[in-house]
Design an enzyme around this catalytic site. Structure first.
Site, short mmCIF file in Angstrom:
data_model
loop_
_atom_site.label_atom_id
_atom_site.label_comp_id
_atom_site.label_asym_id
_atom_site.label_seq_id
_atom_site.Cartn_x
_atom_site.Cartn_y
_atom_site.Cartn_z
N CYS A 93 0.82 -1.21 0.00
CA CYS A 93 0.00 0.00 0.00
C CYS A 93 0.85 1.27 0.00
O CYS A 93 1.99 1.25 0.47
CB CYS A 93 -0.87 0.03 1.25
SG CYS A 93 -1.78 -1.47 1.53
N ARG B 151 5.21 0.16 -5.98
CA ARG B 151 5.18 -0.69 -4.80
C ARG B 151 4.18 -1.83 -4.95
O ARG B 151 4.21 -2.78 -4.17
CB ARG B 151 4.83 0.13 -3.56
CG ARG B 151 5.87 1.19 -3.24
CD ARG B 151 5.44 2.02 -2.06
NE ARG B 151 5.55 1.28 -0.82
CZ ARG B 151 6.58 1.37 0.01
NH1 ARG B 151 7.59 2.14 -0.27
NH2 ARG B 151 6.60 0.68 1.12
N TRP C 210 -3.11 -2.60 -1.37
CA TRP C 210 -2.72 -3.96 -1.73
C TRP C 210 -3.48 -4.84 -0.75
O TRP C 210 -3.19 -4.85 0.45
CB TRP C 210 -1.20 -4.11 -1.56
CG TRP C 210 -0.60 -5.33 -2.16
CD1 TRP C 210 -0.31 -5.54 -3.48
CD2 TRP C 210 -0.15 -6.50 -1.47
NE1 TRP C 210 0.29 -6.76 -3.63
CE2 TRP C 210 0.40 -7.38 -2.43
CE3 TRP C 210 -0.16 -6.91 -0.13
CZ2 TRP C 210 0.92 -8.62 -2.10
CZ3 TRP C 210 0.37 -8.14 0.20
CH2 TRP C 210 0.90 -8.98 -0.79
N ASN D 127 -1.85 1.89 5.97
CA ASN D 127 -0.96 0.79 5.54
C ASN D 127 -0.75 -0.11 6.74
O ASN D 127 -0.58 0.39 7.86
CB ASN D 127 0.40 1.32 5.09
CG ASN D 127 0.34 2.01 3.76
OD1 ASN D 127 -0.71 2.12 3.15
ND2 ASN D 127 1.49 2.50 3.29
N LYS E 41 14.69 -14.33 -10.45
CA LYS E 41 14.43 -13.24 -11.39
C LYS E 41 13.48 -13.73 -12.49
O LYS E 41 12.55 -13.04 -12.87
CB LYS E 41 15.74 -12.77 -12.04
CG LYS E 41 16.53 -11.80 -11.22
CD LYS E 41 15.90 -10.44 -11.16
CE LYS E 41 16.22 -9.70 -9.88
NZ LYS E 41 15.66 -10.26 -8.65
N GLU F 19 9.94 -14.21 -11.10
CA GLU F 19 9.30 -12.94 -10.73
C GLU F 19 8.75 -12.19 -11.93
O GLU F 19 7.62 -11.72 -11.89
CB GLU F 19 10.33 -12.00 -10.06
CG GLU F 19 10.56 -12.22 -8.60
CD GLU F 19 11.55 -11.20 -8.03
OE1 GLU F 19 11.24 -10.59 -7.02
OE2 GLU F 19 12.64 -11.01 -8.61
N HIS G 67 20.14 -36.54 -7.94
CA HIS G 67 19.40 -37.15 -6.84
C HIS G 67 17.90 -36.85 -6.92
O HIS G 67 17.22 -36.78 -5.91
CB HIS G 67 19.95 -36.64 -5.50
CG HIS G 67 21.37 -37.04 -5.25
ND1 HIS G 67 21.77 -38.36 -5.17
CD2 HIS G 67 22.50 -36.31 -5.11
CE1 HIS G 67 23.08 -38.41 -4.97
NE2 HIS G 67 23.55 -37.18 -4.94
N LYS H 26 6.95 -4.31 -4.04
CA LYS H 26 8.35 -3.95 -3.93
C LYS H 26 8.87 -4.13 -2.51
O LYS H 26 9.94 -4.66 -2.29
CB LYS H 26 8.54 -2.49 -4.39
CG LYS H 26 9.98 -1.97 -4.27
CD LYS H 26 10.90 -2.73 -5.21
CE LYS H 26 12.33 -2.28 -5.12
NZ LYS H 26 13.25 -3.30 -5.67
C1 G6P Z 1 9.82 -8.51 -1.92
C2 G6P Z 1 10.30 -8.29 -3.34
C3 G6P Z 1 11.62 -9.02 -3.56
C4 G6P Z 1 12.63 -8.58 -2.51
C5 G6P Z 1 12.10 -8.84 -1.10
C6 G6P Z 1 12.99 -8.28 0.00
O1 G6P Z 1 9.37 -9.81 -1.77
O2 G6P Z 1 9.34 -8.72 -4.28
O3 G6P Z 1 12.11 -8.71 -4.85
O4 G6P Z 1 13.84 -9.25 -2.72
O5 G6P Z 1 10.83 -8.21 -0.95
O6 G6P Z 1 12.96 -6.87 -0.03
P1 G6P Z 1 14.01 -5.96 0.74
O7 G6P Z 1 13.52 -4.56 0.55
O8 G6P Z 1 13.96 -6.38 2.19
O9 G6P Z 1 15.35 -6.20 0.15
#
Ligand code: G6P
Length: 607
Positions: free
Chosen positions: A2, A27, A73, A99, A486, A489, A505, A602
Site C-alpha cells: 500500500c 510498490r 494492496w 498501511n 528473477k 518474478e 538425486h 516492492k
Molecule cells: C519482496 C520483493 C523481492 C525482494 C524482497 C525483499 O518480496 O518482491 O524482490 O527481494 O521483498 O525486499 P528488501 O527490501 O527487504 O530487500
C-alpha cells in the site's frame, strides 16, 4: 504494498496527491482512492482501478488545498471499490488511509457492531475511522481523538486521518509501517515513501513507531502516543525526482540494471584500503578486537536479499574462514532461534522496511544478539533500529525485481568478508587480490551489460520453455537461485535452482528436450565437475545454456553467455548480471509488465 500520500498547503491538492500515488505505483497495488474537503464534507473517490483511471474518475479535481490518497494492496477484504481507501465512519466526517494490518480487527469489528455501527467494507481500516469518530466526542483536537482511538488498536499501521470540519489539518501515526513527513514552504506533505515527496521537497522527518504528528500548512508537531513531545528537526534526503524518472529507458528494471556499475562505484567510495589490503566500513561500530571476537556470521533477509546473503556467507567462509550461513528472515523470526552472543548477525534489506526482516532484527535485539543492517534506504526502519551497518548507496530502486541493490548487497558482503578476513588469516597477498578484484568489478559489469544484445538473442531462442533449471555449484549456487528468482518474478516461467551435484538425486527425472538448464560454469577449480554435470543433462536430451568465462569443449552446450574473468571468489557477483538480462529479455518477449509483476510488491511491509 500500500501507498499513502497526504497534502496540506496553498496549492490545489488533487494533482499533487495523484502524482504522489503515481510515484508509489511501483510498490504494487490493486485499488486506489482519494479524499479532499469539499463544501464542509469530504469528497471521496475510490475504486479497484489503476491510478491513471482514478485520475479520469476524479477529473480536474476540486479546488481543495488539502487531502489524502492511497493505493491499496488487499489484505483484509478483496480488492473492490468498497474496500479501497480512504475508509470512512458512518457520518462520513472522518476519512482514513492505512498501511499495515490490524491484529485485533475482528474484535474491534464485533465490539463496534455491538455498539450499533454498521460496517460498509470488509477492511480492518474502517474500524479506525469509526473509533476516531467516536473519540471526537469529548476530544478538543483531532489529534486527541486519534490518540484515544489508537489505544484500542493492536497491530501494524501507518495512518493519515482527515476530519471534514478541520480541512487544514492532517493527523498521522506510525506503528510498524513507514511514514515520512515532507516539509515545504507553507505546505506539508506526508507519504509512506519519499518517492511521493521528492518532487516537492527534500526536507523530511521520519516518524518512529509509536509516534504521531499533526500537520498544518505551516507547521508539524510530533509526539508519542502518550502525548509526550518528540520535537524533531527535518533531515535532507539525498535522492531527487530524477531518480524516479525513466531517463529514456522503457522501464525501471532496464534502467536499474544499467546503473549497476555506477551503483557499485558508489558503494566502493572510500571503502577500499589498498595499503593494508583490507576494507573500511565506517558504518560498523566494531574495532579490530570486536571483529576478531566474532565466531560466526549469519545473514538474514527475504527474497533476493536472502540469496545475496548466501553469496555473503560463502564469501565470509572463504575469505575469513569463519562459519557463516544465511537464512530467510521470515523463517528465523518464527522458529525461536538460539541467539549466540559471538555471532555477527547481518540484516539485509533494500527497502529497510520488510516486515519479516524487521521482526528478525527485533527478536535478535530482544535476545541480546549483535546485529548490523545492510540497507539501501537511508532512514528506513531496519537502518535505524540496527543503529549501525553498511549503506548500499544504490540510489532508489523502483522495479519490483531487485537488481542494482542486490548486486550492491553482494558487493558489500565481499567488503565485510575481506575486513573479517584481514583481522584473521587472510594474507596481504590474497587481500590485495580481492581489493583489486573489487576495484575492477564495476568495469567488468559494464562489459557484461555491453553484451545485452547477445543475451537477448539467447532469451529469444528459449522464450517458449515451460520451465527451466538454474544450476550452480558451491559458490555459484546462490547466484543460480537468484537467477531462477528473477525469471519467476518477471516472466512467470517456472524456474527452479539446483546445486549441480544434487541434480542426479531427483530433478534429473524432469530433464528432456523441453526443459532447458541454465548452468553457471565459472573458470575455477570445479570446472571439470561442472562440465560433467552438463554432460549428464545433455545425455538426457536437455538443452543447456552455459553462463561462463571458461573455454568449454566445442559443441558441448546449446548456447553460451560469455562473461569476463573476475577474481574467482567474486564470480558469483558477476555471473548474476547476465541472469538478470536473460530473465528481463525473456519476460519482455512474453509481454510481461516488467516493473510491476503480478501479485508482488516492492517492499512487503506486512507479514
Ligand atoms: C519482496 C520483493 C523481492 C525482494 C524482497 C525483499 O518480496 O518482491 O524482490 O527481494 O521483498 O525486499 P528488501 O527490501 O527487504 O530487500
Amino acid at each position: 504494498m500500500c501507498g499513502i500520500v497526504g497534502y496540506v498547503g496553498g496549492r490545489k491538492a488533487t494533482p499533487i496527491l495523484l502524482e504522489g500515488l503515481h510515484r508509489l505505483e511501483y510498490r504494487g497495488y490493486d485499488s486506489a482512492g482519494i479524499a479532499v474537503p469539499h463544501r464542509s464534507r469530504l469528497k471521496v473517490t475510490k475504486a479497484a482501478v489503476r491510478v491513471g483511471e482514478l485520475r479520469d474518475l476524479v477529473g480536474d479535481g476540486l479546488p481543495a488545498t488539502s487531502g489524502i490518497a492511497h493505493t491499496r494492496w488487499a489484505t483484509h477484504g478483496e480488492p473492490t471499490d468498497v474496500n479501497a481507501h480512504p475508509q470512512q465512519d458512518t457520518s462520513k466526517r472522518i476519512a482514513v488511509v492505512h498501511n499495515g494490518i490490524l491484529e485485533n480487527a475482528d474484535e474491534l469489528r464485533a465490539r463496534l457492531t455491538a455498539d450499533g455501527v454498521t460496517f460498509a467494507s470488509d477492511t480492518d481500516t474502517e474500524a479506525i475511522a469509526h473509533l476516531v469518530a467516536a473519540a471526537l466526542d469529548g476530544a478538543e483536537t483531532l489529534e486527541q481523538a486519534v490518540r484515544t482511538a489508537l489505544q484500542d488498536v493492536e497491530g501494524a499501521y501507518g495512518i493519515v486521518v482527515m476530519d471534514a470540519t478541520r480541512p487544514g489539518e492532517l493527523v498521522v501515526a506510525r506503528n510498524g509501517s513507514p511514514i515520512v513527513l515532507g516539509v515545504g514552504d507553507g505546505e506539508m506533505f506526508v507519504a509512506s515513501d519519499v518517492a511521493a515527496l521528492v518532487r516537492y521537497t527534500q526536507s523530511v522527518v521520519y516518524l518512529d513507531d509509536g509516534e504521531l504528528a499533526t500537520l498544518t500548512a505551516d507547521d508539524y508537531r510530533t509526539s508519542t502516543l502518550q502525548a509526550r513531545s518528540t520535537a524533531k528537526s527535518p533531515t535532507t534526503v539525498d535522492v531527487d525526482d530524477t531518480d524516479f524518472q525513466l531517463d529514456g529507458y522503457d522501464n525501471f528494471m532496464h534502467k536499474e540494471m544499467h546503473e549497476q556499475p555506477d551503483a557499485i562505484r558508489r558503494a566502493l567510495l572510500g571503502r577500499l584500503d589498498e595499503r593494508f589490503a583490507t576494507a573500511r566500513l565506517g558504518g560498523i561500530n566494531l574495532d579490530a578486537r570486536a571483529l576478531r571476537a566474532v565466531r560466526s556470521v549469519k545473514f538474514l533477509g527475504c527474497g533476493s536479499a536472502y540469496y545475496a546473503g548466501q553469496i555473503g556467507a560463502n564469501l565470509v567462509e572463504e575469505l575469513a574462514r569463519l562459519p557463516a550461513d544465511a537464512e530467510p528472515a521470515s523463517e528465523f523470526r518464527y522458529r525461536n532461534p538460539v541467539i549466540d552472543g559471538d555471532t555477527l548477525y547481518v540484516a539485509v534489506s533494500q527497502s529497510g522496511e520488510t516486515a519479516d526482516t524487521l521482526a528478525a532484527v527485533r527478536e535478535l535485539q530482544r535476545k541480546g544478539g549483535q546485529v548490523i543492517g545492510v540497507v539501501n534506504v537511508v532512514g528506513s526502519a531496519i537502518a535505524r533500529e540496527c543503529g549501525h551497518g553498511v549503506l548500499l548507496h544504490s540510489g532508489p530502486e523502483v522495479s519490483v525485481a531487485s537488481t542494482k541493490a542486490v548486486t550492491s548487497m553482494s558487493f558489500s558482503f565481499a567488503l565485510l568478508a575481506l575486513l573479517l578476513g584481514r583481522v584473521r588469516d587472510l594474507s596481504v597477498a590474497n587481500g590485495t587480490r580481492i581489493v583489486q578484484g573489487l576495484a575492477t568489478l564495476p568495469d567488468l559489469i559494464s562489459d557484461v551489460l555491453a553484451t545485452e544484445d547477445e543475451i537477448a538473442k539467447v532469451a529469444d531462442r528459449f522464450r517458449d520453455a515451460r520451465g527451466m533449471f538454474f544450476i550452480g555449484r558451491v559458490r555459484c549456487w546462490p547466484a543460480a537461485r537468484e537467477g531462477a528468482q528473477k525469471l519467476k518474478e518477471i516472466s512467470y516461467v517456472h524456474a527452479e535452482a539446483y546445486q549441480a551435484s544434487e541434480l542426479k538425486h531427483g530433478p534429473l527425472a524432469l530433464i528432456d528436450e523441453t526443459m532447458p538448464s541454465v548452468v553457471l560454469v565459472p573458470d575455477d577449480e570445479l570446472l571439470a565437475k561442472n562440465i560433467g554435470t552438463i554432460e549428464q543433462i545433455k545425455a538426457r536430451g536437455g538443452p543447456v545454456i552455459a553462463v561462463t568465462n571458461a573455454e568449454l569443449p566445442h559443441g558441448l552446450v546449446d548456447a553460451e553467455i560469455r562473461v569476463p574473468h573476475a577474481t574467482r571468489e567474486l564470480d558469483p557477483i558477476l555471473l548474476t548480471i547476465p541472469l538478470q538480462l536473460f530473465a528481463y529479455h525473456l519476460a519482455l518477449r512474453l509481454g510481461r509488465d516488467i516493473d510491476k509483476p503480478r501479485n508482488l510488491a516492492k517492499s512487503v511491509t506486512v507479514e
